[in-house]
Design a protein around this motif. Sequence first.
Motif, PDB file in Angstrom:
ATOM      1  N   SER A  20     -32.469  25.139  20.485  1.00 48.43           N
ATOM      2  CA  SER A  20     -32.657  25.625  21.859  1.00 48.43           C
ATOM      3  C   SER A  20     -32.002  24.718  22.894  1.00 48.43           C
ATOM      4  CB  SER A  20     -34.146  25.783  22.166  1.00 48.43           C
ATOM      5  OG  SER A  20     -34.803  24.533  22.087  1.00 48.43           O
ATOM      6  N   LEU A  21     -31.879  23.446  22.603  1.00 49.05           N
ATOM      7  CA  LEU A  21     -31.264  22.506  23.524  1.00 49.05           C
ATOM      8  C   LEU A  21     -29.837  22.913  23.876  1.00 49.05           C
ATOM      9  CD1 LEU A  21     -31.566  19.740  24.955  1.00 49.05           C
ATOM     10  CD2 LEU A  21     -30.681  18.705  22.861  1.00 49.05           C
ATOM     11  N   TYR A  22     -29.139  23.568  22.945  1.00 45.11           N
ATOM     12  CA  TYR A  22     -27.747  23.930  23.147  1.00 45.11           C
ATOM     13  C   TYR A  22     -27.547  25.389  23.563  1.00 45.11           C
ATOM     14  CZ  TYR A  22     -26.937  19.449  21.021  1.00 45.11           C
ATOM     15  OH  TYR A  22     -26.934  18.111  20.763  1.00 45.11           O
ATOM     16  N   ASN A  23     -28.595  26.099  23.857  1.00 45.72           N
ATOM     17  CA  ASN A  23     -28.496  27.490  24.292  1.00 45.72           C
ATOM     18  C   ASN A  23     -28.438  27.578  25.808  1.00 45.72           C
ATOM     19  OD1 ASN A  23     -28.649  28.459  21.666  1.00 45.72           O
ATOM     20  ND2 ASN A  23     -30.875  28.547  21.715  1.00 45.72           N
ATOM     21  N   ARG A  24     -27.973  28.718  26.287  1.00 48.68           N
ATOM     22  CA  ARG A  24     -28.035  28.956  27.731  1.00 48.68           C
ATOM     23  C   ARG A  24     -29.500  29.051  28.120  1.00 48.68           C
ATOM     24  NH1 ARG A  24     -23.243  31.730  30.321  1.00 48.68           N
ATOM     25  NH2 ARG A  24     -21.568  31.299  28.900  1.00 48.68           N
ATOM     26  N   ASN A  25     -29.833  28.478  29.265  1.00 49.16           N
ATOM     27  CA  ASN A  25     -31.223  28.382  29.646  1.00 49.16           C
ATOM     28  C   ASN A  25     -31.374  28.547  31.155  1.00 49.16           C
ATOM     29  OD1 ASN A  25     -33.850  27.447  30.237  1.00 49.16           O
ATOM     30  ND2 ASN A  25     -33.840  26.247  28.354  1.00 49.16           N
ATOM     31  N   VAL A  26     -32.273  29.410  31.559  1.00 44.46           N
ATOM     32  CA  VAL A  26     -32.520  29.663  32.979  1.00 44.46           C
ATOM     33  C   VAL A  26     -33.188  28.466  33.648  1.00 44.46           C
ATOM     34  CG1 VAL A  26     -33.783  31.103  34.615  1.00 44.46           C
ATOM     35  CG2 VAL A  26     -32.670  32.147  32.666  1.00 44.46           C
ATOM     36  N   ALA A  27     -34.051  27.785  32.951  1.00 47.19           N
ATOM     37  CA  ALA A  27     -34.877  26.732  33.546  1.00 47.19           C
ATOM     38  C   ALA A  27     -34.058  25.622  34.194  1.00 47.19           C
ATOM     39  CB  ALA A  27     -35.801  26.144  32.486  1.00 47.19           C
ATOM     40  N   TYR A  28     -32.911  25.286  33.651  1.00 53.04           N
ATOM     41  CA  TYR A  28     -32.131  24.172  34.167  1.00 53.04           C
ATOM     42  C   TYR A  28     -31.156  24.574  35.270  1.00 53.04           C
ATOM     43  CZ  TYR A  28     -33.813  21.925  29.954  1.00 53.04           C
ATOM     44  OH  TYR A  28     -34.601  21.422  28.971  1.00 53.04           O
ATOM     45  N   ASN A  29     -30.976  25.866  35.509  1.00 54.72           N
ATOM     46  CA  ASN A  29     -29.871  26.292  36.365  1.00 54.72           C
ATOM     47  C   ASN A  29     -30.266  27.272  37.460  1.00 54.72           C
ATOM     48  OD1 ASN A  29     -27.553  24.945  35.046  1.00 54.72           O
ATOM     49  ND2 ASN A  29     -28.411  26.006  33.295  1.00 54.72           N
ATOM     50  N   GLN A  30     -31.402  27.110  38.055  1.00 55.25           N
ATOM     51  CA  GLN A  30     -31.839  27.913  39.193  1.00 55.25           C
ATOM     52  C   GLN A  30     -31.627  29.410  38.985  1.00 55.25           C
ATOM     53  OE1 GLN A  30     -29.412  25.259  39.963  1.00 55.25           O
ATOM     54  NE2 GLN A  30     -31.153  23.887  39.919  1.00 55.25           N
ATOM     55  N   LYS A  34     -27.051  29.496  32.086  1.00 52.87           N
ATOM     56  CA  LYS A  34     -25.970  28.567  31.801  1.00 52.87           C
ATOM     57  C   LYS A  34     -26.465  27.478  30.880  1.00 52.87           C
ATOM     58  CE  LYS A  34     -23.486  29.330  36.067  1.00 52.87           C
ATOM     59  NZ  LYS A  34     -22.845  28.740  37.219  1.00 52.87           N
ATOM     60  N   TYR A  35     -25.510  26.728  30.352  1.00 50.87           N
ATOM     61  CA  TYR A  35     -25.861  25.599  29.507  1.00 50.87           C
ATOM     62  C   TYR A  35     -26.412  24.475  30.371  1.00 50.87           C
ATOM     63  CZ  TYR A  35     -23.115  27.944  25.939  1.00 50.87           C
ATOM     64  OH  TYR A  35     -22.638  28.854  25.041  1.00 50.87           O
ATOM     65  N   ASP A  36     -27.274  23.679  29.781  1.00 52.14           N
ATOM     66  CA  ASP A  36     -27.788  22.496  30.455  1.00 52.14           C
ATOM     67  C   ASP A  36     -26.644  21.488  30.522  1.00 52.14           C
ATOM     68  OD1 ASP A  36     -29.039  20.221  31.343  1.00 52.14           O
ATOM     69  OD2 ASP A  36     -30.647  20.270  29.858  1.00 52.14           O
ATOM     70  N   GLU A  37     -26.117  21.245  31.694  1.00 51.71           N
ATOM     71  CA  GLU A  37     -24.949  20.387  31.853  1.00 51.71           C
ATOM     72  C   GLU A  37     -25.236  18.925  31.517  1.00 51.71           C
ATOM     73  OE1 GLU A  37     -23.525  21.209  35.773  1.00 51.71           O
ATOM     74  OE2 GLU A  37     -22.877  23.227  35.222  1.00 51.71           O
ATOM     75  N   ARG A  38     -26.495  18.585  31.352  1.00 54.20           N
ATOM     76  CA  ARG A  38     -26.832  17.228  30.918  1.00 54.20           C
ATOM     77  C   ARG A  38     -26.533  17.055  29.431  1.00 54.20           C
ATOM     78  NH1 ARG A  38     -32.955  17.245  32.559  1.00 54.20           N
ATOM     79  NH2 ARG A  38     -32.667  19.143  31.361  1.00 54.20           N
ATOM     80  N   VAL A  39     -26.407  18.168  28.708  1.00 53.64           N
ATOM     81  CA  VAL A  39     -26.244  18.132  27.257  1.00 53.64           C
ATOM     82  C   VAL A  39     -24.901  18.708  26.803  1.00 53.64           C
ATOM     83  CG1 VAL A  39     -27.242  18.913  25.075  1.00 53.64           C
ATOM     84  CG2 VAL A  39     -28.732  18.399  26.999  1.00 53.64           C
ATOM     85  N   VAL A  40     -24.441  19.767  27.463  1.00 54.17           N
ATOM     86  CA  VAL A  40     -23.255  20.498  27.010  1.00 54.17           C
ATOM     87  C   VAL A  40     -22.172  20.480  28.088  1.00 54.17           C
ATOM     88  CG1 VAL A  40     -22.372  22.756  26.333  1.00 54.17           C
ATOM     89  CG2 VAL A  40     -24.635  22.042  25.578  1.00 54.17           C
ATOM     90  N   THR A  41     -20.982  20.110  27.695  1.00 55.93           N
ATOM     91  CA  THR A  41     -19.813  20.231  28.557  1.00 55.93           C
ATOM     92  C   THR A  41     -18.932  21.298  27.935  1.00 55.93           C
ATOM     93  OG1 THR A  41     -19.888  17.918  29.205  1.00 55.93           O
ATOM     94  CG2 THR A  41     -17.802  19.069  29.514  1.00 55.93           C
ATOM     95  N   LYS A  42     -18.763  22.389  28.642  1.00 53.35           N
ATOM     96  CA  LYS A  42     -17.980  23.504  28.119  1.00 53.35           C
ATOM     97  C   LYS A  42     -16.604  23.472  28.784  1.00 53.35           C
ATOM     98  CE  LYS A  42     -18.429  28.468  27.452  1.00 53.35           C
ATOM     99  NZ  LYS A  42     -19.238  29.624  27.787  1.00 53.35           N
TER     100      LYS A  42
END
Length: 94
Positions: A20-30, A34-42
């Motif tokens: 789940s850490l690498y999935n798109r997630n609403v919680a981190y991106n208002q 999107k991906y959590d930019e603290r973990v994933v650089t796309k």
Amino acid sequence: DLAKRFGLGESLLERLSKRSLYNRNVAYNQGDMKYDERVVTKLVRNYRSHDSILKLPNSLFYENDLISCADLFKSHSLVDWEHLPTKGFPLIFH
């Protein structure tokens, strides 16, 4: 099949990408998925290819986030080549 018996039927990258850490997630991106930019650089800018060539990987792997940034003179230089099976699409399968 020995690898599968010991839990190695998938690569480390495949196993990590399912977490789940690498999935798109609403919680981190208002509210945006999107991906959590603290973990994933796309990496989404492509500076080499004609935009028609990028269309398939863009839809299959990049969720249409891929941006074609190639120099038009270079990426479109062969779209009118007489030997192309499909004019305007600079790709030949042989």
